[in-house]
Design a protein around this motif. Sequence first.
Motif, PDB file in Angstrom:
ATOM      1  N   UNK A 195      36.442  38.654  43.388  1.00 41.00           N
ATOM      2  CA  UNK A 195      36.139  37.693  42.337  1.00 41.00           C
ATOM      3  C   UNK A 195      36.362  38.202  40.918  1.00 41.00           C
ATOM      4  N   UNK A 196      36.203  39.495  40.602  1.00 43.21           N
ATOM      5  CA  UNK A 196      36.526  39.899  39.228  1.00 43.21           C
ATOM      6  C   UNK A 196      37.931  39.476  38.803  1.00 43.21           C
ATOM      7  N   UNK A 197      38.896  39.641  39.704  1.00 37.53           N
ATOM      8  CA  UNK A 197      40.265  39.198  39.419  1.00 37.53           C
ATOM      9  C   UNK A 197      40.322  37.677  39.251  1.00 37.53           C
ATOM     10  N   UNK A 198      39.661  36.942  40.155  1.00 39.99           N
ATOM     11  CA  UNK A 198      39.708  35.479  40.101  1.00 39.99           C
ATOM     12  C   UNK A 198      39.019  34.943  38.843  1.00 39.99           C
ATOM     13  N   UNK A 199      37.914  35.566  38.433  1.00 42.25           N
ATOM     14  CA  UNK A 199      37.253  35.115  37.208  1.00 42.25           C
ATOM     15  C   UNK A 199      38.162  35.327  35.989  1.00 42.25           C
ATOM     16  N   UNK A 200      38.837  36.454  35.931  1.00 45.98           N
ATOM     17  CA  UNK A 200      39.773  36.693  34.826  1.00 45.98           C
ATOM     18  C   UNK A 200      40.897  35.670  34.836  1.00 45.98           C
ATOM     19  N   UNK A 201      41.384  35.344  36.038  1.00 44.10           N
ATOM     20  CA  UNK A 201      42.454  34.360  36.144  1.00 44.10           C
ATOM     21  C   UNK A 201      41.975  32.975  35.703  1.00 44.10           C
ATOM     22  N   UNK A 202      40.780  32.594  36.106  1.00 48.18           N
ATOM     23  CA  UNK A 202      40.226  31.302  35.692  1.00 48.18           C
ATOM     24  C   UNK A 202      40.164  31.224  34.169  1.00 48.18           C
TER      25      UNK A 202
ATOM     26  N   UNK B 183      38.986  29.835  53.267  1.00 46.02           N
ATOM     27  CA  UNK B 183      38.886  29.687  54.715  1.00 46.02           C
ATOM     28  C   UNK B 183      40.002  28.803  55.263  1.00 46.02           C
ATOM     29  N   UNK B 184      40.326  27.727  54.574  1.00 45.27           N
ATOM     30  CA  UNK B 184      41.321  26.779  55.080  1.00 45.27           C
ATOM     31  C   UNK B 184      42.742  27.208  54.748  1.00 45.27           C
ATOM     32  N   UNK B 185      42.968  27.659  53.507  1.00 43.87           N
ATOM     33  CA  UNK B 185      44.326  27.846  53.026  1.00 43.87           C
ATOM     34  C   UNK B 185      44.665  29.267  52.602  1.00 43.87           C
ATOM     35  N   UNK B 186      43.671  30.005  52.085  1.00 42.37           N
ATOM     36  CA  UNK B 186      43.979  31.301  51.497  1.00 42.37           C
ATOM     37  C   UNK B 186      44.816  31.120  50.237  1.00 42.37           C
ATOM     38  N   UNK B 187      45.421  32.219  49.779  1.00 47.16           N
ATOM     39  CA  UNK B 187      46.310  32.169  48.610  1.00 47.16           C
ATOM     40  C   UNK B 187      45.591  31.519  47.422  1.00 47.16           C
ATOM     41  N   UNK B 188      44.331  31.923  47.215  1.00 41.93           N
ATOM     42  CA  UNK B 188      43.465  31.245  46.254  1.00 41.93           C
ATOM     43  C   UNK B 188      44.015  31.338  44.839  1.00 41.93           C
ATOM     44  N   UNK B 189      44.510  32.490  44.447  1.00 41.89           N
ATOM     45  CA  UNK B 189      45.007  32.640  43.079  1.00 41.89           C
ATOM     46  C   UNK B 189      46.174  31.693  42.811  1.00 41.89           C
ATOM     47  N   UNK B 190      47.049  31.538  43.781  1.00 45.27           N
ATOM     48  CA  UNK B 190      48.171  30.614  43.614  1.00 45.27           C
ATOM     49  C   UNK B 190      47.687  29.180  43.502  1.00 45.27           C
TER      50      UNK B 190
END
Length: 276
Positions: free
Chosen positions: A232-239, A193-200
């Motif tokens: 989130x599937x992408x973000x979980x893999x990245x985590x 919400x504040x910044x976006x670009x969560x993966x980065x």
Amino acid sequence: MPQFAANLSLMYTELPFLDRFEAAARDGFEAVEYLFPYAWEPAALAARLRAHGLRQVLFNAPPAGLDRAAMAGAWDAGERGTAALPGREAEFRAGVLEALRYAEALDCPRIHVMAGILPSGQEREALKGLCAGNLRWAAEQAGARGREVLIEPINLRDMPRYFVNRQDHAHELLDAVDSPHLKVQMDLYHCQIVEGDVATKLRRYLPTGRVAHIQVAGVPERHEPDRGELYYPYLFELIDALGYAGWVGCEYRPAAGTSAGLGWRDRALAARPAQA
């Protein structure tokens, strides 16, 4: 795939609070978090954890108050923390010590300390030194007891004028305090919400080892992670790929019943690679 903790303040709200521990365990959760425990005796909470084989992994220090009754009612009274508020140092210290007392009873490794809403007429820069000093003291107290203090950037839509609202705000405070016992609670809902670009942001901050807890929810409605604009599937893999080994708190408001909405988690766990 990350290990998920149920947030009992937002999930299972169809049940009385103390009954939510059993419901979370029945749904396969091994750990829980929640906002504030101060309306209940530590022994009662510890008994629920033991009875259902759960780990307590996080809760918040009181948002204000000098005694437990005031601490238990502070959130409903509109308080959002005191770490950055002038003249509230006694409340801050009392709250941290009470939280650490609960953390010992619940064998909880981390407490989240809230910074507060900027007072009218004051801006963030003027209060950074005060906040850093309070957090330095809190980190010393936590470290002496084998615990960690966390700070969390919170979005300004849900909490206008909250003192810490960006990831760089939090890490700037970590730099100022310079303690291994102070770390960041990274909520991807607030970050988006504040910044976006969560993966980065994950790529930037997870390798530092200074993010000790992650939380997730769908954006913008704060429902299940499979609803909304974050994939989130992408973000979980990245985590996983970044080597994060901590807990991921499910801090969302179920769109319908909690148990019925856990398909996202079951799919995520099913995608976990088989162990060799």
